[in-house]
Write an enzyme that holds these catalytic residues in place. Structure first.
Site, PDB file in Angstrom:
ATOM      1  N   HIS A  72       8.029 140.426 -70.339  1.00  0.00           N
ATOM      2  CA  HIS A  72       6.910 141.047 -69.637  1.00  0.00           C
ATOM      3  C   HIS A  72       7.128 142.555 -69.534  1.00  0.00           C
ATOM      4  CE1 HIS A  72       5.428 137.247 -67.303  1.00  0.00           C
ATOM      5  NE2 HIS A  72       5.524 137.056 -68.594  1.00  0.00           N
ATOM      6  N   TYR A 201       2.006 139.935 -57.533  1.00  0.00           N
ATOM      7  CA  TYR A 201       2.487 139.992 -56.149  1.00  0.00           C
ATOM      8  C   TYR A 201       1.293 140.370 -55.278  1.00  0.00           C
ATOM      9  CZ  TYR A 201       7.386 140.137 -57.753  1.00  0.00           C
ATOM     10  OH  TYR A 201       8.599 139.841 -58.309  1.00  0.00           O
ATOM     11  N   LYS A 297      16.140 139.957 -57.398  1.00  0.00           N
ATOM     12  CA  LYS A 297      17.435 140.594 -57.692  1.00  0.00           C
ATOM     13  C   LYS A 297      18.656 139.672 -57.610  1.00  0.00           C
ATOM     14  CE  LYS A 297      16.280 144.704 -58.747  1.00  0.00           C
ATOM     15  NZ  LYS A 297      15.516 144.143 -59.878  1.00  0.00           N
ATOM     16  N   TYR A 385      12.864 147.575 -60.262  1.00  0.00           N
ATOM     17  CA  TYR A 385      12.462 146.205 -60.602  1.00  0.00           C
ATOM     18  C   TYR A 385      13.034 145.796 -61.963  1.00  0.00           C
ATOM     19  CZ  TYR A 385       9.638 141.993 -60.738  1.00  0.00           C
ATOM     20  OH  TYR A 385       9.245 140.678 -60.798  1.00  0.00           O
TER      21      TYR A 385
HETATM   22  P1  FAD Z   1      24.561 129.717 -56.584  1.00  0.00           P
HETATM   23  O1  FAD Z   1      23.512 129.638 -57.616  1.00  0.00           O
HETATM   24  O2  FAD Z   1      24.229 129.320 -55.192  1.00  0.00           O
HETATM   25  O3  FAD Z   1      25.785 128.847 -57.098  1.00  0.00           O
HETATM   26  C1  FAD Z   1      26.876 128.485 -56.294  1.00  0.00           C
HETATM   27  C2  FAD Z   1      27.420 127.150 -56.778  1.00  0.00           C
HETATM   28  O4  FAD Z   1      28.562 126.820 -55.999  1.00  0.00           O
HETATM   29  C3  FAD Z   1      26.432 126.023 -56.603  1.00  0.00           C
HETATM   30  O5  FAD Z   1      26.314 125.300 -57.816  1.00  0.00           O
HETATM   31  C4  FAD Z   1      27.035 125.171 -55.495  1.00  0.00           C
HETATM   32  O6  FAD Z   1      26.714 123.805 -55.631  1.00  0.00           O
HETATM   33  C5  FAD Z   1      28.510 125.448 -55.680  1.00  0.00           C
HETATM   34  N1  FAD Z   1      29.334 125.251 -54.480  1.00  0.00           N
HETATM   35  C6  FAD Z   1      29.007 125.501 -53.188  1.00  0.00           C
HETATM   36  N2  FAD Z   1      30.041 125.205 -52.377  1.00  0.00           N
HETATM   37  C7  FAD Z   1      31.031 124.760 -53.171  1.00  0.00           C
HETATM   38  C8  FAD Z   1      32.355 124.311 -52.929  1.00  0.00           C
HETATM   39  N3  FAD Z   1      32.836 124.247 -51.696  1.00  0.00           N
HETATM   40  N4  FAD Z   1      33.106 123.943 -53.967  1.00  0.00           N
HETATM   41  C9  FAD Z   1      32.627 123.987 -55.234  1.00  0.00           C
HETATM   42  N5  FAD Z   1      31.370 124.416 -55.540  1.00  0.00           N
HETATM   43  C10 FAD Z   1      30.593 124.792 -54.519  1.00  0.00           C
HETATM   44  N6  FAD Z   1      17.161 135.841 -58.018  1.00  0.00           N
HETATM   45  C11 FAD Z   1      16.682 136.626 -59.018  1.00  0.00           C
HETATM   46  O7  FAD Z   1      17.441 137.424 -59.573  1.00  0.00           O
HETATM   47  N7  FAD Z   1      15.395 136.576 -59.454  1.00  0.00           N
HETATM   48  C12 FAD Z   1      14.516 135.729 -58.916  1.00  0.00           C
HETATM   49  O8  FAD Z   1      13.381 135.661 -59.379  1.00  0.00           O
HETATM   50  C13 FAD Z   1      14.964 134.896 -57.815  1.00  0.00           C
HETATM   51  N8  FAD Z   1      14.139 134.015 -57.241  1.00  0.00           N
HETATM   52  C14 FAD Z   1      14.622 133.133 -56.328  1.00  0.00           C
HETATM   53  C15 FAD Z   1      13.755 132.201 -55.820  1.00  0.00           C
HETATM   54  C16 FAD Z   1      14.224 131.280 -54.901  1.00  0.00           C
HETATM   55  C17 FAD Z   1      13.251 130.281 -54.332  1.00  0.00           C
HETATM   56  C18 FAD Z   1      15.595 131.275 -54.500  1.00  0.00           C
HETATM   57  C19 FAD Z   1      16.127 130.254 -53.539  1.00  0.00           C
HETATM   58  C20 FAD Z   1      16.466 132.205 -55.025  1.00  0.00           C
HETATM   59  C21 FAD Z   1      15.999 133.138 -55.921  1.00  0.00           C
HETATM   60  N9  FAD Z   1      16.833 134.092 -56.471  1.00  0.00           N
HETATM   61  C22 FAD Z   1      16.346 134.952 -57.408  1.00  0.00           C
HETATM   62  C23 FAD Z   1      18.249 134.141 -56.075  1.00  0.00           C
HETATM   63  C24 FAD Z   1      19.169 133.440 -57.058  1.00  0.00           C
HETATM   64  O9  FAD Z   1      18.738 132.119 -57.272  1.00  0.00           O
HETATM   65  C25 FAD Z   1      20.612 133.455 -56.531  1.00  0.00           C
HETATM   66  O10 FAD Z   1      20.935 134.773 -56.206  1.00  0.00           O
HETATM   67  C26 FAD Z   1      21.609 132.897 -57.560  1.00  0.00           C
HETATM   68  O11 FAD Z   1      21.526 131.500 -57.574  1.00  0.00           O
HETATM   69  C27 FAD Z   1      23.039 133.316 -57.228  1.00  0.00           C
HETATM   70  O12 FAD Z   1      23.935 132.676 -58.096  1.00  0.00           O
HETATM   71  P2  FAD Z   1      25.382 132.280 -57.612  1.00  0.00           P
HETATM   72  O13 FAD Z   1      26.050 131.671 -58.797  1.00  0.00           O
HETATM   73  O14 FAD Z   1      26.018 133.406 -56.924  1.00  0.00           O
HETATM   74  O15 FAD Z   1      25.155 131.179 -56.478  1.00  0.00           O
HETATM   75  C1  PHB Z   2      10.275 133.207 -59.839  1.00  0.00           C
HETATM   76  O1  PHB Z   2       9.697 133.131 -60.944  1.00  0.00           O
HETATM   77  O2  PHB Z   2      10.843 132.234 -59.343  1.00  0.00           O
HETATM   78  C2  PHB Z   2      10.294 134.495 -59.114  1.00  0.00           C
HETATM   79  C3  PHB Z   2       9.727 135.618 -59.692  1.00  0.00           C
HETATM   80  C4  PHB Z   2       9.739 136.829 -58.997  1.00  0.00           C
HETATM   81  C5  PHB Z   2      10.332 136.900 -57.747  1.00  0.00           C
HETATM   82  C6  PHB Z   2      10.911 135.775 -57.187  1.00  0.00           C
HETATM   83  C7  PHB Z   2      10.891 134.567 -57.862  1.00  0.00           C
HETATM   84  O3  PHB Z   2      10.324 138.078 -57.080  1.00  0.00           O
END
Ligand code: FAD
Ligand code: PHB
Length: 393
Positions: A72, A201, A297, A385
């Site tokens: 995009h 948005y 982010k 962004y």
């Molecule tokens: P996580 O993905 O949370 O991974 C952590 C892992 O550790 C999990 O698999 C969990 O099961 C595991 N774990 C937990 N505790 C333990 C333990 N004790 N022992 C072993 N394993 C464990 N970010 C963006 O950049 N763009 C977006 O558009 C965006 N949209 C989002 C929309 C939603 C609805 C949500 C909820 C989040 C969004 N985010 C977005 C945020 C993004 O999803 C997170 O920042 C990302 O998942 C971070 O990755 P991570 O690996 O740090 O953590």
């Molecule tokens: C998504 O596609 O899940 C999404 C896109 C933009 C955002 C957050 C989530 O700012």
């Protein structure tokens, strides 16, 4: 068991760290409490910054993303029943975002790790981390009911916001910064053609709404709700009705409706733990910081953290130089706080404030007017962004 780096968590942070370390010739074992299927199907983020896309491509895991991801060049900000395009590509000198689900990134990384004979232990429990204030840290857990200890040189704490790594650091060694918002997002995944090619948005007096997508036939749509909203109060018909209102334009815009295949509520917070390291335990991704999703982010910050951490560890193994490891937290936190500010700013500009103050709504409209008519203001939004350049290390 013995490995060089023990990694807690098979989310994007843990898996990408393991993959990048492998490319540097460093062994790791990843432990994860959920099943492989669960982590591969968990619908979360969808927007990849240009830098994240480049990192995935350069590290050889971008093949499917290049085929299936949607590039995009802009986003739309909608308010007062009108849409205003922010041309990310033109304003940033050629940067773009790629819409590609986080679970797809996770699948690609798991495939890459397993193909390279990497070890990921799924469905483990009772995970705890030990000895990271000395030279021989370890991870203890139960796998298939049997106790197991993984002895390593370093631990990557990639276990998300509710994991065990951050709370294992002595409380007086960490400082937490936190802001909790009085709203959340109700998100749905629907079998419906996205009604816009780019993300929309929308600031509406009834509350924020976001139209995103996962493919040309799958819409991902969010609406602002209470943080403790009960899903039972939101049958599909009510969700579509509310969304149609919040996306209305004078030109008669309508969302395409379809079968809702997934539904969930996410509360919103901003959080940073400083420093992101203690002894030989290094936190990365959501384990160290959370942003509200409005700036897209979270996943991108996780990728930026592990890029630095993998290079810092490589420098230690290759040259016995611990300089970058010592500065890991400092190197990450500059970007983390920039993303915190941007995510907070986007959130406060787009959401209906608590109590719905008319003053705040007018102030938001003035800010949106500024962002969509001043090239300087639009450029600032576009640069943040699409993603700031990575730290040079
Ligand atoms: P996580 O993905 O949370 O991974 C952590 C892992 O550790 C999990 O698999 C969990 O099961 C595991 N774990 C937990 N505790 C333990 C333990 N004790 N022992 C072993 N394993 C464990 N970010 C963006 O950049 N763009 C977006 O558009 C965006 N949209 C989002 C929309 C939603 C609805 C949500 C909820 C989040 C969004 N985010 C977005 C945020 C993004 O999803 C997170 O920042 C990302 O998942 C971070 O990755 P991570 O690996 O740090 O953590
Ligand atoms: C998504 O596609 O899940 C999404 C896109 C933009 C955002 C957050 C989530 O700012």
């Amino acid at each position: 068991m013995r490995t060089q780096v023990g990694i807690v968590g098979a989310g994007p942070a843990g898996l990408l760290l393991s993959h990048l370390l492998h490319l540097e010739g460093i062994e790791s074992i990843v432990v994860e409490t959920h099943t492989r299927r669960h982590v591969e199907e968990r619908i979360r983020a969808g927007v990849l910054e240009q830098g994240t896309v480049d990192l995935l491509n350069q590290s050889g895991v971008g093949g499917r993303m290049r085929r299936e991801g949607l590039i995009h060049h802009g986003i739309e900000l909608r308010f007062n029943r009108r849409g205003h395009r922010i041309d990310l590509f033109e304003l940033t000198g050629g940067r773009a975002i790629t819409v590609y689900g986080q679970h797809e990134v996770v699948k690609d990384l798991i495939d890459a790790r397993l193909q390279a004979d990497g070890q990921i232990l799924f469905s483990v429990d009772q995970v705890s981390v030990h000895g990271f204030d000395g030279k021989s840290p370890s991870i203890r857990l139960r796998s298939a009911g049997e106790p197991l200890e993984i002895v390593c040189d370093f631990i990557g704490g990639c276990d998300g916001f509710h994991g065990v790594c951050r709370p294992s650091i002595p409380a007086d060694a960490l400082r937490n910064y936190e802001k909790v918002y009085p709203f959340g997002w109700l998100g749905i995944l629907a079998e419906a053609r996205p009604a816009s090619e780019e993300l929309v948005y929308s600031n509406h007096e009834r509350g924020f709404a976001l139209l995103s997508m996962r493919s040309p036939v799958l819409s991902r749509v969010y609406l602002q709700c209470r943080p403790d909203e009960e899903l039972e109060e939101w049958p599909d018909d009510r969700i579509w009705e509310e969304l149609q209102l919040r996306f209305q334009t004078d030109e008669g815009f309508r969302l395409n409706e379809g079968r809702v295949v997934q539904k969930g509520v996410t509360a919103m917070r901003s959080f940073v733990a400083e420093p992101m390291q203690y002894g030989r335990l290094y936190l990365a991704g959501d384990a160290a910081h959370i942003v509200p999703p409005t700036g897209a982010k979270g996943l991108n910050l996780a990728a930026a953290d592990v890029r630095i951490l993998s290079r810092a560890m490589a420098n230690w193994y290759r040259n016995r130089d611990g300089g970058l490891l010592e500065r890991y937290s400092q190197l990450c936190l500059r970007r983390v706080w920039r993303a915190q500010h941007f995510s907070w700013w986007m959130t406060s500009m787009m959401h209906r404030p608590d109590g719905g103050s008319e003053f705040d709504h007018r102030r938001q409209l003035a800010e949106l007017d500024n962002v969509t008519t001043s090239r300087a203001a639009a450029t600032n939004l576009a640069e943040n962004y699409a993603g700031l350049p990575f730290e040079v290390i």
